[in-house]
Design an enzyme around this catalytic site. Structure first.
Site, PDB file in Angstrom:
ATOM      1  N   LYS A   1       2.273  -4.077   6.549  1.00 23.80           N
ATOM      2  CA  LYS A   1       2.698  -4.108   5.141  1.00 23.80           C
ATOM      3  C   LYS A   1       4.213  -3.973   5.032  1.00 23.80           C
ATOM      4  O   LYS A   1       4.871  -4.672   4.258  1.00 23.80           O
ATOM      5  CB  LYS A   1       2.002  -2.983   4.359  1.00 23.80           C
ATOM      6  CG  LYS A   1       0.502  -3.181   4.201  1.00 23.80           C
ATOM      7  CD  LYS A   1       0.183  -4.397   3.357  1.00 23.80           C
ATOM      8  CE  LYS A   1      -1.293  -4.683   3.262  1.00 23.80           C
ATOM      9  NZ  LYS A   1      -1.616  -5.969   2.639  1.00 23.80           N
TER      10      LYS A   1
ATOM     11  N   SER B   1       0.832  -1.208   0.000  1.00 26.86           N
ATOM     12  CA  SER B   1       0.000   0.000   0.000  1.00 26.86           C
ATOM     13  C   SER B   1       0.860   1.249   0.000  1.00 26.86           C
ATOM     14  O   SER B   1       1.954   1.263   0.570  1.00 26.86           O
ATOM     15  CB  SER B   1      -0.861  -0.034   1.262  1.00 26.86           C
ATOM     16  OG  SER B   1      -1.440   1.223   1.491  1.00 26.86           O
TER      17      SER B   1
ATOM     18  N   TYR C   1      -1.703  -1.128  10.635  1.00 27.46           N
ATOM     19  CA  TYR C   1      -1.940  -1.698   9.299  1.00 27.46           C
ATOM     20  C   TYR C   1      -0.724  -1.455   8.393  1.00 27.46           C
ATOM     21  O   TYR C   1      -0.196  -2.383   7.767  1.00 27.46           O
ATOM     22  CB  TYR C   1      -3.201  -1.073   8.683  1.00 27.46           C
ATOM     23  CG  TYR C   1      -3.344  -1.349   7.205  1.00 27.46           C
ATOM     24  CD1 TYR C   1      -3.664  -2.618   6.739  1.00 27.46           C
ATOM     25  CD2 TYR C   1      -3.134  -0.332   6.267  1.00 27.46           C
ATOM     26  CE1 TYR C   1      -3.776  -2.876   5.378  1.00 27.46           C
ATOM     27  CE2 TYR C   1      -3.251  -0.574   4.906  1.00 27.46           C
ATOM     28  CZ  TYR C   1      -3.574  -1.847   4.472  1.00 27.46           C
ATOM     29  OH  TYR C   1      -3.666  -2.099   3.130  1.00 27.46           O
TER      30      TYR C   1
HETATM   31  P1  NAD Z   1     -10.981  -7.116   0.896  1.00 26.33           P
HETATM   32  O1  NAD Z   1     -11.216  -7.134   2.364  1.00 26.33           O
HETATM   33  O2  NAD Z   1     -12.115  -6.787  -0.002  1.00 26.33           O
HETATM   34  O3  NAD Z   1     -10.360  -8.516   0.427  1.00 26.33           O
HETATM   35  C1  NAD Z   1      -9.546  -9.306   1.250  1.00 26.33           C
HETATM   36  C2  NAD Z   1     -10.050 -10.744   1.189  1.00 26.33           C
HETATM   37  O4  NAD Z   1      -9.188 -11.543   1.999  1.00 26.33           O
HETATM   38  C3  NAD Z   1     -11.475 -10.909   1.715  1.00 26.33           C
HETATM   39  O5  NAD Z   1     -12.230 -11.671   0.801  1.00 26.33           O
HETATM   40  C4  NAD Z   1     -11.307 -11.635   3.054  1.00 26.33           C
HETATM   41  O6  NAD Z   1     -12.393 -12.484   3.325  1.00 26.33           O
HETATM   42  C5  NAD Z   1     -10.006 -12.382   2.818  1.00 26.33           C
HETATM   43  N1  NAD Z   1      -9.216 -12.650   4.036  1.00 26.33           N
HETATM   44  C6  NAD Z   1      -8.947 -11.800   5.046  1.00 26.33           C
HETATM   45  N2  NAD Z   1      -8.172 -12.412   5.957  1.00 26.33           N
HETATM   46  C7  NAD Z   1      -7.964 -13.680   5.509  1.00 26.33           C
HETATM   47  C8  NAD Z   1      -7.251 -14.796   5.998  1.00 26.33           C
HETATM   48  N3  NAD Z   1      -6.583 -14.735   7.171  1.00 26.33           N
HETATM   49  N4  NAD Z   1      -7.242 -15.931   5.275  1.00 26.33           N
HETATM   50  C9  NAD Z   1      -7.897 -16.016   4.101  1.00 26.33           C
HETATM   51  N5  NAD Z   1      -8.608 -14.994   3.587  1.00 26.33           N
HETATM   52  C10 NAD Z   1      -8.633 -13.837   4.283  1.00 26.33           C
HETATM   53  O7  NAD Z   1      -9.749  -6.105   0.635  1.00 26.33           O
HETATM   54  P2  NAD Z   1      -9.197  -5.514  -0.736  1.00 26.33           P
HETATM   55  O8  NAD Z   1      -9.558  -4.074  -0.795  1.00 26.33           O
HETATM   56  O9  NAD Z   1      -9.529  -6.399  -1.859  1.00 26.33           O
HETATM   57  O10 NAD Z   1      -7.634  -5.575  -0.436  1.00 26.33           O
HETATM   58  C11 NAD Z   1      -6.832  -6.664  -0.871  1.00 26.33           C
HETATM   59  C12 NAD Z   1      -5.404  -6.437  -0.429  1.00 26.33           C
HETATM   60  O11 NAD Z   1      -4.948  -5.185  -0.931  1.00 26.33           O
HETATM   61  C13 NAD Z   1      -5.241  -6.363   1.091  1.00 26.33           C
HETATM   62  O12 NAD Z   1      -4.043  -7.020   1.444  1.00 26.33           O
HETATM   63  C14 NAD Z   1      -5.140  -4.879   1.368  1.00 26.33           C
HETATM   64  O13 NAD Z   1      -4.388  -4.616   2.519  1.00 26.33           O
HETATM   65  C15 NAD Z   1      -4.421  -4.386   0.107  1.00 26.33           C
HETATM   66  N6  NAD Z   1      -4.687  -2.962  -0.186  1.00 26.33           N
HETATM   67  C16 NAD Z   1      -5.974  -2.526  -0.327  1.00 26.33           C
HETATM   68  C17 NAD Z   1      -6.210  -1.156  -0.578  1.00 26.33           C
HETATM   69  C18 NAD Z   1      -7.624  -0.640  -0.709  1.00 26.33           C
HETATM   70  O14 NAD Z   1      -7.817   0.584  -0.591  1.00 26.33           O
HETATM   71  N7  NAD Z   1      -8.616  -1.468  -0.992  1.00 26.33           N
HETATM   72  C19 NAD Z   1      -5.138  -0.254  -0.691  1.00 26.33           C
HETATM   73  C20 NAD Z   1      -3.843  -0.753  -0.556  1.00 26.33           C
HETATM   74  C21 NAD Z   1      -3.625  -2.114  -0.303  1.00 26.33           C
HETATM   75  N1  UFG Z   2     -12.319  11.857   2.797  1.00 27.65           N
HETATM   76  C1  UFG Z   2     -13.260  12.813   3.135  1.00 27.65           C
HETATM   77  N2  UFG Z   2     -14.410  12.392   3.733  1.00 27.65           N
HETATM   78  C2  UFG Z   2     -14.662  11.075   4.001  1.00 27.65           C
HETATM   79  C3  UFG Z   2     -13.683  10.100   3.654  1.00 27.65           C
HETATM   80  C4  UFG Z   2     -12.509  10.530   3.054  1.00 27.65           C
HETATM   81  O1  UFG Z   2     -13.078  14.011   2.925  1.00 27.65           O
HETATM   82  O2  UFG Z   2     -15.715  10.778   4.559  1.00 27.65           O
HETATM   83  C5  UFG Z   2     -11.067  12.294   2.144  1.00 27.65           C
HETATM   84  C6  UFG Z   2      -9.833  12.016   2.967  1.00 27.65           C
HETATM   85  O3  UFG Z   2      -9.593  13.066   3.885  1.00 27.65           O
HETATM   86  C7  UFG Z   2      -8.773  11.922   1.868  1.00 27.65           C
HETATM   87  C8  UFG Z   2      -9.542  11.315   0.689  1.00 27.65           C
HETATM   88  O4  UFG Z   2     -10.921  11.556   0.955  1.00 27.65           O
HETATM   89  O5  UFG Z   2      -8.345  13.216   1.499  1.00 27.65           O
HETATM   90  C9  UFG Z   2      -9.334   9.810   0.540  1.00 27.65           C
HETATM   91  O6  UFG Z   2      -9.602   9.176   1.783  1.00 27.65           O
HETATM   92  P1  UFG Z   2      -9.743   7.585   1.911  1.00 27.65           P
HETATM   93  O7  UFG Z   2     -10.028   7.293   3.329  1.00 27.65           O
HETATM   94  O8  UFG Z   2     -10.666   7.094   0.883  1.00 27.65           O
HETATM   95  O9  UFG Z   2      -8.295   7.059   1.487  1.00 27.65           O
HETATM   96  P2  UFG Z   2      -6.851   7.258   2.135  1.00 27.65           P
HETATM   97  O10 UFG Z   2      -5.928   7.692   1.055  1.00 27.65           O
HETATM   98  O11 UFG Z   2      -6.890   8.146   3.315  1.00 27.65           O
HETATM   99  O12 UFG Z   2      -6.499   5.806   2.608  1.00 27.65           O
HETATM  100  C10 UFG Z   2      -6.566   4.729   1.660  1.00 27.65           C
HETATM  101  C11 UFG Z   2      -6.867   3.433   2.399  1.00 27.65           C
HETATM  102  C12 UFG Z   2      -5.693   3.046   3.265  1.00 27.65           C
HETATM  103  C13 UFG Z   2      -4.458   2.999   2.436  1.00 27.65           C
HETATM  104  C14 UFG Z   2      -4.242   4.322   1.737  1.00 27.65           C
HETATM  105  C15 UFG Z   2      -3.044   4.291   0.824  1.00 27.65           C
HETATM  106  O13 UFG Z   2      -8.024   3.576   3.207  1.00 27.65           O
HETATM  107  O14 UFG Z   2      -5.915   1.773   3.785  1.00 27.65           O
HETATM  108  O15 UFG Z   2      -5.403   4.634   0.941  1.00 27.65           O
HETATM  109  O16 UFG Z   2      -3.153   3.226  -0.060  1.00 27.65           O
HETATM  110  F1  UFG Z   2      -3.422   2.762   3.260  1.00 27.65           F
END
Ligand code: NAD
Ligand code: UFG
Length: 332
Positions: free
Chosen positions: A151, A123, A147
């Site tokens: 990572k 991330s 979190y």
């Molecule tokens: P998500 O929660 O939709 O998907 C994760 C999946 O993993 C789910 O289906 C959950 O049931 C499964 N899971 C969780 N723990 C598990 C375990 N111990 N064993 C087996 N399955 C398990 O999340 P996502 O948004 O698809 O994110 C996927 C990956 O990308 C994650 O590692 C997350 O940290 C990373 N990531 C996500 C974002 C984001 O904004 N969505 C940003 C940066 C990184």
């Molecule tokens: N924001 C608002 N109002 C809300 C929610 C968000 O103004 O109700 C703003 C935040 O202040 C920020 C932008 O929208 O400026 C994006 O916010 P998000 O919470 O959607 O995303 P972030 O970039 O803060 O965080 C996300 C994921 C994290 C990840 C990070 C970097 O939630 O898990 O991106 O990948 F670590």
């Protein structure tokens, strides 16, 4: 055969669709803690064939060994884990357990099975808040929540693993802000409980589920004062994973690559774009900054282009349109 841990989740399910589109066989492994098997049925509708899957936890070595014994797995896409920053502050043990312990168990099972090709979901949160933008992969890392720490710990471990045994091929992908949904509206992002990310909240306000959106601060050094992020369409991310897999197939290498568009979009711009493409109103109010929020974040994407030949193709219009189509078809 590609093993996709967390393949029923948001990014994993979209990536499976892209894997199928380009002709890869895959098997999903998920404990459904943040998804349901119904997603797999939706995926089958999109790809027109059955999805092979196993319910299991990545922290369970025996369950993993069984999957490797049952399928000729050549590479793993590792999405499984917990991902909510705020929750990680109150539940650090769970986050280290699922994200770090889970990754260690997976690497162990891969090593036992002789499968040493891995794509890991990291991330942009690993970059410190003070970085000049766009931020490149060699910028110093600094995390401020459990979190992000999980990572970084896994990134460090993958580094050491590669150093100890150069046969490992590893792509660590640092996602910026994944958003949008598959254009079919059959799969998308389904946050459990109250969402914390911007786009799901915008969708729920547009759908009338919430009265208004709170914008966290309008005094950032951006043109309209609201926060800026590098929103990237989840189908572009899916293509980025396939590109990373192709790269690892051709190169015995370990790489760390940003996946973003390289462009920042402000919160206000997202709202205005969403209103234009959806025809819905998104009432909002400006409230103080969110604690520990980063003001401006967007990726330097040169390495992704150079190494993977990958460039995000979809713009914010398309992200908003697809997110709204998903909400309108599935939101309650
Ligand atoms: P998500 O929660 O939709 O998907 C994760 C999946 O993993 C789910 O289906 C959950 O049931 C499964 N899971 C969780 N723990 C598990 C375990 N111990 N064993 C087996 N399955 C398990 O999340 P996502 O948004 O698809 O994110 C996927 C990956 O990308 C994650 O590692 C997350 O940290 C990373 N990531 C996500 C974002 C984001 O904004 N969505 C940003 C940066 C990184
Ligand atoms: N924001 C608002 N109002 C809300 C929610 C968000 O103004 O109700 C703003 C935040 O202040 C920020 C932008 O929208 O400026 C994006 O916010 P998000 O919470 O959607 O995303 P972030 O970039 O803060 O965080 C996300 C994921 C994290 C990840 C990070 C970097 O939630 O898990 O991106 O990948 F670590």
């Amino acid at each position: 055969m590609i093993l996709v841990t967390g393949g029923a989740g948001y990014i994993g399910s979209h990536t499976c669709i892209e894997l199928a589109r380009v002709g890869h066989e895959f098997v999903v492994f998920d404990n459904f803690s943040n998804s349901t098997p119904a997603v797999l049925a939706r995926m089958e509708q999109i790809i027109g064939r059955p999805v092979i899957w196993h319910a299991g936890d990545v922290r369970d070595p025996a369950a993993l060994d069984k999957v490797f014994a049952g399928h000729p797995v050549s590479a793993v896409l590792h999405f499984a884990g917990l991902k909510a920053v705020t929750e990680s502050i109150s539940q650090p043990i769970d986050y280290f357990d699922h994200n770090v312990h889970g990754s260690i168990a997976l690497m162990g099972a891969m090593a036992r099975a002789g499968c040493k090709t891995l794509v890991f979901s990291s991330s942009a949160t690993v970059y410190g808040p003070e970085q000049p933008m766009p931020v490149a992969e060699d910028a110093p890392c600094a995390v401020s929540n459990p979190y992000g720490r999980t990572k970084l710990v896994v990134e460090d471990l993958l580094n050491e693993l590669g150093r100890s045994d150069p046969q490992w091929r590893i792509a660590t992908l640092r996602y910026f802000n994944p958003t949008g949904a598959h254009p079919s509206a059959l799969i998308g992002e389904s946050p459990l409980g109250t969402p914390s990310n911007l786009m799901p909240l915008v969708c729920q306000v547009a759908a009338g589920i919430r009265p208004s959106l709170q914008i966290f601060g309008d005094d950032y050094p951006s043109p309209d004062g609201t926060g800026v992020r590098d929103f990237v369409h989840v189908m572009d991310l899916a293509e980025g994973h396939v590109a990373a897999l192709d790269f690892l197939t051709k190169n015995q290498a370990r790489i760390v690559v940003n996946l973003g568009t390289g462009h920042g979009t402000s919160v206000l711009e997202v709202i205005q774009t969403f209103e234009r493409v959806s025809g819905q109103r998104v009432p909002y109010e400006i409230v103080p900054r969110r604690d520990a929020d980063i003001g401006i974040s967007f990726a330097d994407v040169r390495l992704a282009r150079e190494l993977l030949g990958w460039v995000a193709k979809r713009d914010v219009d398309e992200m908003c349109r697809d997110a709204w189509r998903w909400q309108a078809a599935n939101g309650s």
